[in-house]
Design an enzyme around this catalytic site. Structure first.
Site, short mmCIF file in Angstrom:
data_model
loop_
_atom_site.label_atom_id
_atom_site.label_comp_id
_atom_site.label_asym_id
_atom_site.label_seq_id
_atom_site.Cartn_x
_atom_site.Cartn_y
_atom_site.Cartn_z
N VAL A 180 0.05 -8.26 6.84
CA VAL A 180 -0.32 -9.49 7.56
C VAL A 180 0.57 -10.69 7.21
O VAL A 180 0.44 -11.74 7.82
CB VAL A 180 -1.80 -9.90 7.40
CG1 VAL A 180 -2.72 -9.01 8.19
CG2 VAL A 180 -2.21 -10.01 5.96
N LYS A 184 0.81 -1.22 0.00
CA LYS A 184 0.00 0.00 0.00
C LYS A 184 0.85 1.27 0.00
O LYS A 184 0.40 2.33 -0.44
CB LYS A 184 -0.96 -0.02 1.20
CG LYS A 184 -1.99 -1.16 1.08
CD LYS A 184 -2.81 -1.39 2.34
CE LYS A 184 -3.74 -2.59 2.12
NZ LYS A 184 -4.46 -3.03 3.31
N1 LIG Z 1 -3.16 -5.96 6.82
C1 LIG Z 1 -2.94 -6.54 5.65
O1 LIG Z 1 -1.81 -6.83 5.30
C2 LIG Z 1 -4.17 -6.88 4.89
C3 LIG Z 1 -3.90 -7.21 3.44
C4 LIG Z 1 -4.70 -8.36 2.95
N2 LIG Z 1 -4.40 -8.59 1.57
C5 LIG Z 1 -6.18 -8.08 3.12
O2 LIG Z 1 -6.73 -7.43 2.29
O3 LIG Z 1 -6.80 -8.52 4.05
#
Ligand SMILES: NC(=O)CC[C@H](N)C(=O)O
Length: 313
Positions: free
Chosen positions: A265, A71
């Site tokens: 995550v 992001k």
């Molecule tokens: N916090 C994260 O890294 C979330 C990204 C994960 N791809 C989601 O959309 O849930």
């Protein structure tokens, strides 16, 4: 120069050894089936300082799913494409809510709080997608990372992308909800497809630290001498990383670590010590807010030792 190469190497080596020995490792994300299979005992740390010296410890070269760290790079790209008009689609205030929360969206008429929660990143992805085919937009994001890290071997982990595409009902809800307010321009399935795939980009700590260097050096990647973005924009992205980069754990991260940082995550964190270093850490076990448990502890130890907190030594 405030530290020697030997001091930095020793700090990174000792912290990596200490983290390997710890038994409190947090919990691996299991809502994306493919991530649930990752071995929680792994730990990697890479620091690249202003002189380009690289200090690496632990599993520094093992690729992991960068997830929400992507992001930062999609925000950078979208600002490059549409400039400050981006802020009509997404805010820049901390949310104080979990990364996948839907509650604020109703009150704020489909405009996500910031570009680093899922809803905000989906809105940013939609901006990058406009005027392109999903494949082109995704290629653009991937090539941007390869260019920043100076490493064409960076790829998307298709198994992770497919896994999330199959199970990402909550993200689908967020995207459809925003679409109902007219915040997304493209078909929801396209926007989500690009979003899931950029989250599934796999990188090692070494590659990620290299890719983040422009944020530590006023928009210039010292590896190439090329200006990626203006100094002002780099400063602003760092500000959003500090205030929003760890969801509702952002305050605690600032308190303990004192650096702009973005977690994912997959267990990775990219942290920026302005003027000093780009840092990537990875340990798959997460805390309750979805941020790497040992990653945060390692960064806290590193900034304390090097005196790198932006709030003072
Ligand atoms: N916090 C994260 O890294 C979330 C990204 C994960 N791809 C989601 O959309 O849930």
């Amino acid at each position: 120069m405030s530290h020697t190469a030997a001091e930095l190497e020793q700090a990174v080596r000792e912290i990596a050894e200490e983290m390997r020995a710890r038994t409190d490792r947090g919990t691996v994300a299991d809502y994306i089936p493919e991530l649930a299979q990752v071995d929680a005992r792994q730990f990697g740390l890479v620091v690249i300082d202003a002189e380009g010296r690289v200090a690496a410890g632990g599993d520094a070269d093992t690729p992991f799913s960068i997830q929400s760290i992507s992001k930062v790079f999609t925000l950078t790209l979208a600002l490059g494409m549409v400039g400050d008009r981006l802020w009509r689609r997404v805010g820049r205030e901390p949310s104080g809510s979990p990364f996948n929360s839907i509650v604020q969206l109703e009150r704020e008429r489909g405009i996500p709080r910031n570009p680093f929660i899922n809803a905000g990143a989906i809105a940013v992805t939609d901006v990058i997608l406009s005027g392109h085919q999903p494949r082109e937009a995704l290629g653009e994001i991937l090539r941007f990372l390869q260019f920043l890290a100076q490493d064409p071997s960076i790829v998307i982990d298709e198994a992770v992308a497919a896994s999330e595409q199959r199970t990402g009902f909550r993200n689908a809800a967020l995207a459809n909800y925003m679409k109902s307010f007219g915040v997304l321009d493209n078909p929801v399935v396209y926007t989500l497809g690009v979003y899931f795939h950029h989250c599934a980009i796999a990188m090692s700590c070494r590659q990620l630290a290299a890719a983040g260097r422009f944020l530590a050096h006023s928009g210039v990647n010292p590896a190439t001498g090329l200006s990626v973005i203006s100094a002002e924009r780099a400063r602003r992205i760092n500000a959003i990383m500090l205030t929003c980069g760890h969801y509702d754990g952002s305050g605690d991260f600032a308190y303990r670590v004192g650096l702009p940082g973005k977690s994912g995550v997959g267990g990775g964190i990219l942290a920026v010590a302005p003027g000093k270093a780009s840092i990537a850490v990875w340990s798959p076990g997460l805390d309750a807010a979805g941020n790497s448990h040992l990653g945060r502890i390692a960064l806290e130890a590193l900034t304390r030792r090097m005196g790198w907190s932006i709030f003072g030594v």
